[in-house]
Design an enzyme around this catalytic site. Structure first.
Site, mmCIF file in Angstrom:
data_model
loop_
_atom_site.group_PDB
_atom_site.id
_atom_site.type_symbol
_atom_site.label_atom_id
_atom_site.label_comp_id
_atom_site.label_asym_id
_atom_site.label_seq_id
_atom_site.Cartn_x
_atom_site.Cartn_y
_atom_site.Cartn_z
ATOM 1 N N CYS A 47 40.007 38.756 37.187
ATOM 2 C CA CYS A 47 40.112 40.167 37.583
ATOM 3 C C CYS A 47 39.493 41.061 36.521
ATOM 4 C CB CYS A 47 41.574 40.543 37.810
ATOM 5 S SG CYS A 47 41.809 42.264 38.298
ATOM 6 N N CYS A 61 41.443 44.276 35.904
ATOM 7 C CA CYS A 61 42.659 44.059 35.105
ATOM 8 C C CYS A 61 42.342 43.873 33.625
ATOM 9 C CB CYS A 61 43.408 42.824 35.603
ATOM 10 S SG CYS A 61 43.738 42.772 37.363
ATOM 11 N N ASP A 62 41.332 43.072 33.321
ATOM 12 C CA ASP A 62 41.130 42.599 31.957
ATOM 13 C C ASP A 62 39.838 43.064 31.283
ATOM 14 O OD1 ASP A 62 43.523 41.145 32.156
ATOM 15 O OD2 ASP A 62 42.500 39.453 33.075
#
Length: 309
Positions: free
Chosen positions: A134, A137-138
């Protein structure tokens, strides 16, 4: 057979939020957490984009917080995997792996989706240490660093484009000699000077002492001019799609061709009255914790309204 007004299948942000709202509505929900208690976020390290955590929060801790909050409002949260459902008539029946059967007036499906991986041992070895599925997300953790994105479809192009706005350099590792993505996504990739596409490449593995430091690649695998080499990178992003965890519901609720549960007119309602779907099992587009949590709230509110009709 045990009976409940509201049965929640699956945990994670969608399931736990549904349990919070259903508990507050005095539905006394029963929630079965499934194989991965807490969902995909338990496989991440720090979650920085969920509202209310200005310094970020460990993914496991966040899920424990949500679980505790749901329990505070009377949710009966249990370990257990649902292996069979019968939505042909109300009350609806589910069977668990150990043979336990439960009937329910309403059911909220929050089983999530699982990222597809290449199947390399190194993906597990470096999980949370440079391997991610992701970018949203990261990606923040790789600002001004060098990363690689695996995949050649729209998802990979979208992830690469997003990362290009944060990272010094983005490599796209593509098995085929072309991108499968739509023209508009190809154009976006082409417009980014810091994206380089490595066509006809396969990943053999990853290396690094305290996290990912590089990737072992092979170009034109099996051909006379096959070439193997190592490419230094700081992060390795999988973008080859997700598989919704919905196999147990096949033939019970409407799904699209990829297995995502179809919902009606922007609501969590399925084609079965009293059965609702929340989170990534019904979301092939956003797949973010905050969106899943919101849909879990919606599902619980709809379940309460359904019971009061």
């Amino acid at each position: 057979m045990e009976h409940t007004k509201c049965l929640i299948i699956g945990s994670g942000p969608a399931g736990y939020t549904a349990a919070i709202y259903a508990g507050r509505a005095n539905l006394q929900p029963i929630e079965y957490c499934g194989l991965q208690m807490g969902g995909q976020l338990t496989q991440t390290t720090t979650v920085e984009n969920f509202p209310g955590y200005p310094q970020g929060v460990d993914g496991n801790q966040m899920m424990m917080d949500l679980r505790e909050q749901a329990g505070r409002f009377g949710a009966d949260i249990r370990d257990g995997l649902v292996t069979k459902v019968d939505f042909s008539k109300a009350p609806y029946a589910v069977t668990l792996e150990d043979g336990t059967q439960v009937s329910a007036d309403t059911v909220i499906i929050a089983t999530g989706a699982s990222a597809k991986y290449l199947g390399l041992d190194d993906e597990k070895k470096y999980a949370g240490q440079g391997v991610s599925a992701c970018a949203t997300c990261d990606g923040f953790f790789y600002r001004k660093k060098v990363v690689a994105v695996v995949g050649g479809g729209d998802t990979a192009c979208e992830e690469a484009t997003y990362l290009a706005g944060l990272c010094k350099k983005v490599y796209m590792i593509v098995r085929k000699p072309y991108l499968r993505a739509s023209d508009v996504m190809k154009k976006r990739v082409a417009e980014k000077d810091n994206i380089e596409i490595l066509y006809e490449h396969n990943t053999l593995g990853l290396y690094g002492e305290n996290g990912v430091e590089g990737v072992h690649l092979v170009k034109r695998k099996g051909e006379p001019d096959e070439k193997r080499y190592d490419l230094p990178i700081d992060g390795f992003f999988l973008a080859i799609g997700h598989k919704p965890n919905t196999d147990v519901f096949k033939g019970q609720v409407d799904m699209d061709e990829h297995g995502y549960i179809k919902t009606i007119n922007g609501t969590p309602k399925t084609n079965v009255p009293g059965v609702f779907a929340a989170g990534d099992c019904a979301d092939s587009v956003y797949q973010q914790a905050v969106v899943a949590a919101g849909s879990g709230c919606m599902a619980a509110l709809e379940a309460d309204r359904y019971l009061r009709l």
